[in-house]
Scaffold this active site. Structure first.
Site, PDB file in Angstrom:
ATOM      1  CE  LYS A   1      -1.781   3.036   2.042  1.00  0.00           C
ATOM      2  NZ  LYS A   1      -1.721   4.527   1.747  1.00  0.00           N
TER       3      LYS A   1
ATOM      4  CD  GLU B   1      12.500   5.020   9.154  1.00  0.00           C
ATOM      5  OE1 GLU B   1      12.266   6.138   9.650  1.00  0.00           O
ATOM      6  OE2 GLU B   1      12.636   4.826   7.940  1.00  0.00           O
TER       7      GLU B   1
ATOM      8  CB  CYS C   1      12.812   9.300   8.453  1.00  0.00           C
ATOM      9  SG  CYS C   1      13.771   8.137   7.463  1.00  0.00           S
TER      10      CYS C   1
ATOM     11  CD  GLU D   1       9.481  13.502  11.405  1.00  0.00           C
ATOM     12  OE1 GLU D   1      10.406  12.914  10.818  1.00  0.00           O
ATOM     13  OE2 GLU D   1       8.414  12.938  11.720  1.00  0.00           O
TER      14      GLU D   1
END
Length: 505
Positions: free
Chosen positions: A184, A259, A293, A391
Site C-alpha cells: 500500500k 520506522e 526521516c 518533526e
C-alpha cells in the site's frame, strides 16, 4: 520561471494490481494525484477500500499456500530478484523523471534512487543464497536445528518520500524469503509504485505473489493492518500513524516493524573539522527537500565555534538553489503536496517567535506557485521550543549552542525521537562514549548517513519498533522454528505407571 517539464506517456489513471492483473476498485472509488510544482491534478488513482484489500490478501494467501514461490530454492528466487534489479536499472532515467514529477525531489537526487532500489534486490538475492541456520548438538543425546521458513502475507505500507527506493527496502527481503506481499504506497505519490507490477511480471514473479492496492491510509491502510490473514506489517511513516497501527495490529498479534519519525541531532564539537561538518549538516537537512526521516534537523554546536558556524551555515543556506525539480541545478525542489507545504510553513512562522531567523523564512522570490520553501535556519533555539521538539519534515533547521559534553548529550537526548545522530569531533574517546550514550538507533561519526545495507536500520523511543536491514530483515520476514531430535535413550518420568511416591524423577 521556465516551462515545467512533464515526462512523456504519463498515465492519467493509476490502478491496483491484484493477482497479476491491473484492476480498478470494486466500488469504483478514486482520488486525485497532484503535481507538486503546479498543484494541478495530473491523474486519478483507484482508491482501495476494504473489498480491494480483501481481494489482494486472498490472492496473496492463495499464492503463498498453493503457489510455487515459497517452495522455490533460494537460488531460483535469487535469479528472479536479479532480473528485477536488471529491469530497474534499465529504466533508471524514466523512473527518475517520474519520481521527480510525482514527489518534487530534485532530479539529480532522484537519479540515484533507482540504482539504490536495484542494489536492494541484488543484496537480498545474495543474502538468501548465503543464508545458513544454526544447529546445536549435545553429543550422544540430541541435536537441535533451526528451520527458517516464510511467514505468509506481508503487508507493506510505504511513505511518499523517495517512495520507489523505500518500497524496495521492504519488497526485496519480503519476496526473497518466500513471502507474498500486499503493498500500500502513500496516496501522495502512487506513480512510481505502479512500475513494480510490470517489472515483477516480466522477471517471472508468479501471479498473486506481488499485489498493489492504492488508497488512503485510513481506508486501504487500515483494512490491511486489521486483516486477520496478514501476519506481518512493515510500516515507514509518521509516529502517530505508527501508534494507530500498533493499536490496530494488537487484536491479531501481528509482527510489526516500524520506522517512524525523527528529530535527529547533529552535534558539532569545537575540535571538529568545521567546514566538513557544515557540508554534512547542510546536506543532512536540505537534501531530499528536508523530507527525510534521518534529517539532522537539530544542530548542536559547542560555544567556542558557535558564531563561526552560524555565519558560514547561514551564508551557505541562503545560496542553496531552489527551483523546478527537473532542473539539474536545483538543490531543493517543491514539497510533495499542498497539505504538507502548509504544515511546514506553519512551523516556519512558529520558529520566528522561538529562534533568531538567519536564513530563509518564507517562499523564494520568483516561485509564486508550487510548494516551495526557502531553506530556513533558526539560531539560538531553546530546547523547549516546538521547532526543537517536533518533526517538521521540511527544509527547516534549529541550531542551539552548548557548553559541555554533558549538556550536549542532554540536549541530544531531550526529545521523544531517537532515529539517527551525527557526531563531529576529532576526540576518539569522546566520539565513542557520546555515540554509545546518545539515544539513537543509528549514529554517524564525522559523516552524513552513508549506509551499509548489512547494518540494522531503525530507531528507538518514538522513532520506531524493531530493525530491518541485512539479517534483521531476514529475521523479520521468517519464522525460526526449533526442531529437536533425540540421539540416545530418553529418560521420561512414567506418570500413571505406578504409585506417585515411586516415580523416578
Amino acid at each position: 520561471m521556465a516551462e515545467h517539464y512533464v515526462p512523456e506517456n504519463l498515465p492519467t489513471h493509476i490502478q491496483h494490481f491484484i493477482n497479476g492483473k491491473f484492476v480498478d476498485s470494486v466500488g469504483g472509488q478514486t482520488f486525485d494525484v497532484l503535481d507538486p510544482v503546479t498543484n494541478k491534478t495530473y491523474a486519478t488513482a483507484a482508491a482501495g477500500q476494504k473489498a480491494d484489500i480483501n481481494a489482494a490478501v486472498a490472492a496473496a494467501r492463495e499464492a503463498f499456500v498453493n503457489g510455487p514461490w515459497p517452495k522455490m530454492k533460494p537460488r531460483e528466487r535469487a535469479r528472479v530478484l536479479n532480473k528485477i534489479a536488471d529491469a530497474v536499472e534499465a529504466q533508471e532515467s524514466r523512473l527518475a523523471e517520474m519520481e521527480t514529477f510525482d514527489t518534487g525531489l530534485p532530479i539529480t537526487q532522484a537519479k540515484g534512487q533507482a540504482l539504490r532500489a536495484a542494489e536492494n534486490f541484488r543484496f537480498f538475492a545474495d543474502l538468501i543464497v548465503a543464508q545458513f541456520d544454526d544447529a546445536m548438538k549435545v553429543p550422544g543425546a540430541q541435536i537441535n536445528y533451526v528451520n527458517r521458513k516464510p511467514i505468509g502475507v506481508a503487508g507493506l505500507i510505504t511513505p511518499w518520500n523517495t517512495p520507489f527506493m523505500l518500497e524496495s527496502w521492504k519488497l526485496a527481503p519480503a519476496l526473497a524469503t518466500g513471502n507474498t506481499v500486499v503493498l500500500k504506497p502513500a496516496e501522495f505519490t502512487p506513480l512510481s509504485a505502479s512500475l513494480w507490477a510490470d517489472i515483477f511480471t516480466a522477471a517471472g514473479v508468479p501471479a498473486g505473489v506481488f499485489n498493489l492496492v492504492n488508497g488512503l491510509g485510513e481506508e486501504a491502510g487500515d483494512a490491511l493492518v486489521k486483516h486477520p490473514e496478514v501476519p506481518l506489517i512493515s510500516f515507514t511513516g509518521e509516529t502517530t500513524t505508527g501508534q494507530t497501527i500498533f493499536r490496530n495490529a494488537a487484536e491479531n498479534l501481528k509482527g510489526l516493524s516500524m520506522e517512524l519519525g525523527g528529530k535527529s541531532p547533529c552535534v558539532v564539537f569545537a575540535d571538529a573539522d568545521i567546514d566538513a561538518a557544515i557540508d554534512s549538516a547542510l546536506f543532512g537537512v536540505f537534501s531530499l527537500n528536508g523530507e527525510r526521516c534521518t534529517a539532522g534537523s537539530r544542530i548542536l554546536v559547542e560555544r567556542p565555534v558557535y558564531d563561526e558556524f552560524l555565519e558560514k551555515y547561514a551564508a551557505r543556506a541562503k545560496n542553496i538553489v531552489v527551483g523546478d525539480p527537473h532542473d539539474p541545478k536545483t538543490q531543493v525542489g517543491a514539497l510533495v503536496h499542498p497539505e504538507h507545504y502548509k504544515k511546514v510553513m506553519s512551523y516556519v512562522e512558529i520558529g520566528k517567535s522561538e529562534g533568531r531567523l538567519i536564513a530563509g523564512g518564507g517562499r523564494p522570490e520568483g516561485l509564486e506557485e508550487g510548494n516551495y520553501v526557502s531553506p530556513t535556519v533558526f539560531a539560538d533555539v531553546k530546547p523547549d521550543a516546538r521547532i526543537f521538539q517536533e518533526e517538521i519534515f521540511g527544509p527547516v533547521v534549529a541550531i542551539t549552542p552548548f557548553e559541555t559534553d554533558e549538556e550536549a548529550l542532554e540536549l541530544a537526548n531531550g526529545v521523544k525521537y531517537g532515529l539517527a545522530a551525527y557526531i563531529w569531533t576529532q576526540n576518539l574517546t569522546r566520539a565513542h562514549n557520546f555515540s554509545q550514550n546518545v539515544e539513537a538507533g543509528m549514529v554517524w561519526l564525522n559523516s552524513h548517513n552513508v549506509r551499509d545495507l548489512r547494518t540494522p536500520f531503525g530507531g528507538v523511543k518514538a522513532s520506531g519498533l524493531g530493525h530491518e536491514g541485512g539479517y534483521r530483515s531476514i529475521d523479520f520476514y521468517t519464522d525460526q522454528q526449533a526442531v529437536h531430535i533425540t540421539l540416545g535413550s530418553v529418560h521420561t518420568p512414567k506418570f500413571g505407571a505406578q504409585a506417585a511416591s515411586e516415580i523416578d524423577y
